[in-house]
Design a protein around this motif. Sequence first.
Motif, mmCIF file in Angstrom:
data_model
loop_
_atom_site.group_PDB
_atom_site.id
_atom_site.type_symbol
_atom_site.label_atom_id
_atom_site.label_comp_id
_atom_site.label_asym_id
_atom_site.label_seq_id
_atom_site.Cartn_x
_atom_site.Cartn_y
_atom_site.Cartn_z
ATOM 1 N N GLY A 135 36.483 36.902 36.587
ATOM 2 C CA GLY A 135 36.552 35.937 37.674
ATOM 3 C C GLY A 135 37.688 36.199 38.643
ATOM 4 O O GLY A 135 38.766 36.639 38.256
ATOM 5 N N ARG A 136 37.411 35.937 39.929
ATOM 6 C CA ARG A 136 38.391 36.168 40.990
ATOM 7 C C ARG A 136 39.661 35.358 40.783
ATOM 8 O O ARG A 136 40.771 35.889 40.849
ATOM 9 N N ALA A 137 39.535 34.052 40.533
ATOM 10 C CA ALA A 137 40.725 33.203 40.397
ATOM 11 C C ALA A 137 41.582 33.647 39.211
ATOM 12 O O ALA A 137 42.815 33.699 39.320
ATOM 13 N N ALA A 138 40.932 33.982 38.098
ATOM 14 C CA ALA A 138 41.681 34.439 36.922
ATOM 15 C C ALA A 138 42.393 35.759 37.213
ATOM 16 O O ALA A 138 43.536 35.971 36.782
ATOM 17 N N MET A 139 41.734 36.644 37.952
ATOM 18 C CA MET A 139 42.343 37.946 38.261
ATOM 19 C C MET A 139 43.525 37.787 39.201
ATOM 20 O O MET A 139 44.576 38.401 39.000
ATOM 21 N N VAL A 140 43.379 36.970 40.235
ATOM 22 C CA VAL A 140 44.497 36.737 41.158
ATOM 23 C C VAL A 140 45.669 36.115 40.402
ATOM 24 O O VAL A 140 46.822 36.508 40.599
ATOM 25 N N GLY A 141 45.390 35.186 39.493
ATOM 26 C CA GLY A 141 46.448 34.584 38.679
ATOM 27 C C GLY A 141 47.136 35.598 37.782
ATOM 28 O O GLY A 141 48.364 35.603 37.661
ATOM 29 N N ALA A 142 46.340 36.483 37.157
ATOM 30 C CA ALA A 142 46.922 37.519 36.292
ATOM 31 C C ALA A 142 47.798 38.466 37.100
ATOM 32 O O ALA A 142 48.901 38.822 36.666
ATOM 33 N N LEU A 143 47.328 38.881 38.265
ATOM 34 C CA LEU A 143 48.132 39.785 39.098
ATOM 35 C C LEU A 143 49.410 39.104 39.572
ATOM 36 O O LEU A 143 50.475 39.728 39.631
ATOM 37 N N ASP A 144 49.323 37.823 39.897
ATOM 38 C CA ASP A 144 50.523 37.090 40.302
ATOM 39 C C ASP A 144 51.550 37.093 39.172
ATOM 40 O O ASP A 144 52.738 37.319 39.403
ATOM 41 N N ARG A 145 51.084 36.890 37.937
ATOM 42 C CA ARG A 145 52.007 36.932 36.786
ATOM 43 C C ARG A 145 52.596 38.328 36.612
ATOM 44 O O ARG A 145 53.801 38.474 36.390
#
Length: 135
Positions: free
Chosen positions: A55-65
């Motif tokens: 999922g896009r939102a999960a991936m953006v969150g993971a990259l932010d971390r």
Amino acid sequence: MSGLQEGFSLPGEYAARLVQSAGNPEAIGPLLAEDVTWRLQFPIDPDIMPSVVHGRAAMVGALDRVFSVYYQEGSLQSTVHQTISQGQSGAALWSMKGLTSTGAPFENRYVLWVKVRNGEITDAWEFAGTPFGDA
């Protein structure tokens, strides 16, 4: 989003645009399909980024971390060395250098393979060519 992203059309160009946005998850998000699957092929703390993200939102969150935990903000520089495309698939050979969160300089080489559908990345496999050190 539907159709090709403005300014590029080959899958390898999508991979290149994505890696050139390293350190900026919000710039990466629009390149990803809502149902993207990202597979990380090197060890990293799974609480920061699991080896498979859906999922896009999960991936953006993971990259932010990843970017906030491992690297100093504003220090990252990505260089695309080569791209290739065939059909809906493309890859980029690239390197990233900068400073870890502890201030140590680093430079790693990577390969990012992507599959593109309707102008969005639906699948990604990220491989590290050099050791991913602890920050």
